[in-house]
Design an enzyme around this catalytic site. Structure first.
Site, short mmCIF file in Angstrom:
data_model
loop_
_atom_site.label_atom_id
_atom_site.label_comp_id
_atom_site.label_asym_id
_atom_site.label_seq_id
_atom_site.Cartn_x
_atom_site.Cartn_y
_atom_site.Cartn_z
N CYS A 1 37.04 11.28 -10.94
CA CYS A 1 37.23 12.28 -12.03
C CYS A 1 38.05 13.13 -12.29
CB CYS A 1 36.04 13.06 -12.63
SG CYS A 1 36.29 12.97 -14.13
N HIS B 1 32.48 8.35 -12.54
CA HIS B 1 32.10 8.80 -11.64
C HIS B 1 31.16 7.72 -10.90
CE1 HIS B 1 32.53 13.74 -11.36
NE2 HIS B 1 32.66 13.46 -12.50
N GLU C 1 29.66 7.60 -8.08
CA GLU C 1 28.69 7.22 -7.03
C GLU C 1 27.11 8.45 -8.14
OE1 GLU C 1 30.49 11.42 -8.40
OE2 GLU C 1 30.84 9.46 -8.65
#
Length: 204
Positions: A92, A179, A181
């Protein structure tokens, strides 16, 4: 020769709890422990080098690179990307720092995108091993790169970002606008992608 993974997260968040959450999520998705270094740490590059990383992850952030003073505040990280002494993954805001390091500007969407969205893969790179041609990942951004940095390949796009995934043509530098994660049981593609990147970094 395959190296033992040693991951380092550079925390770019203003809110340190967000940095800790990113750390936990990355550890969960990669299956690897991470060291964390906070943005603004004195002699940041030297501290990271001392950790002997196989992969450095530049986190997201609430900062906007189009705002006055932001690039200067992150100058050391931008220089870190330019010199690229180890594999780098920008997530990001970290992805946008990679663009800034190579002279690319930002476009503003006028609103923040915060949801899981489909991302279309344009070029089947080893990053996407085991993934379909359209992946679903967590987006959380207001700005996006307005072009592909020189020396990079554009690997994916979405409805909110033409430059969703990039990789350098000769260096192990990867950027993701989304993202990975934040993957969950219903949207696991980000986890697969992160594990692919960790594997690639072990042989870089």
């Amino acid at each position: 020769m395959r190296k033992t993974p040693r991951l380092v997260l550079v925390d770019n968040y203003k809110d340190r709890e967000k940095g800790q959450k990113a750390l936990r999520n990355l550890a969960r998705c990669t299956g690897q422990p991470l060291e964390m270094v906070e943005h603004g740490t004195r002699n940041l590059a030297e501290k990271i080098r001392d950790l002997k990383p196989t992969l450095v992850v530049l986190s997201g952030s609430e900062y906007l690179l189009s705002r006055p003073g932001t690039k200067e505040a992150f100058r050391e990280e931008i220089d870190l990307v330019r010199k690229a002494q180890f594999p780098i993954l920008g997530i990001c805001f970290g992805h946008q720092l990679i663009g800034a390091a190579f002279g690319v500007g930002m476009s503003d969407l006028g609103h923040t995108v915060r949801r899981f969205e489909p991302v279309n893969i344009l070029d089947h790179h080893p990053l996407f091993n085991g993934l379909p041609s359209t992946i679903t990942v967590a987006e959380s951004h207001r700005q996006a790169l307005d072009n592909v940095p020189e020396g990079f390949l554009r690997l994916a796009e979405s409805a909110t970002s033409r430059v969703e995934v990039i990789c350098h043509q000769s260096l192990p530098i990867y950027g993701l606008q989304f993202h990975p994660e934040r993957a969950d049981e219903d949207h696991p593609d980000g986890q697969t992608l992160l594990r692919n990147i960790v594997e690639l970094s072990q042989t870089a």
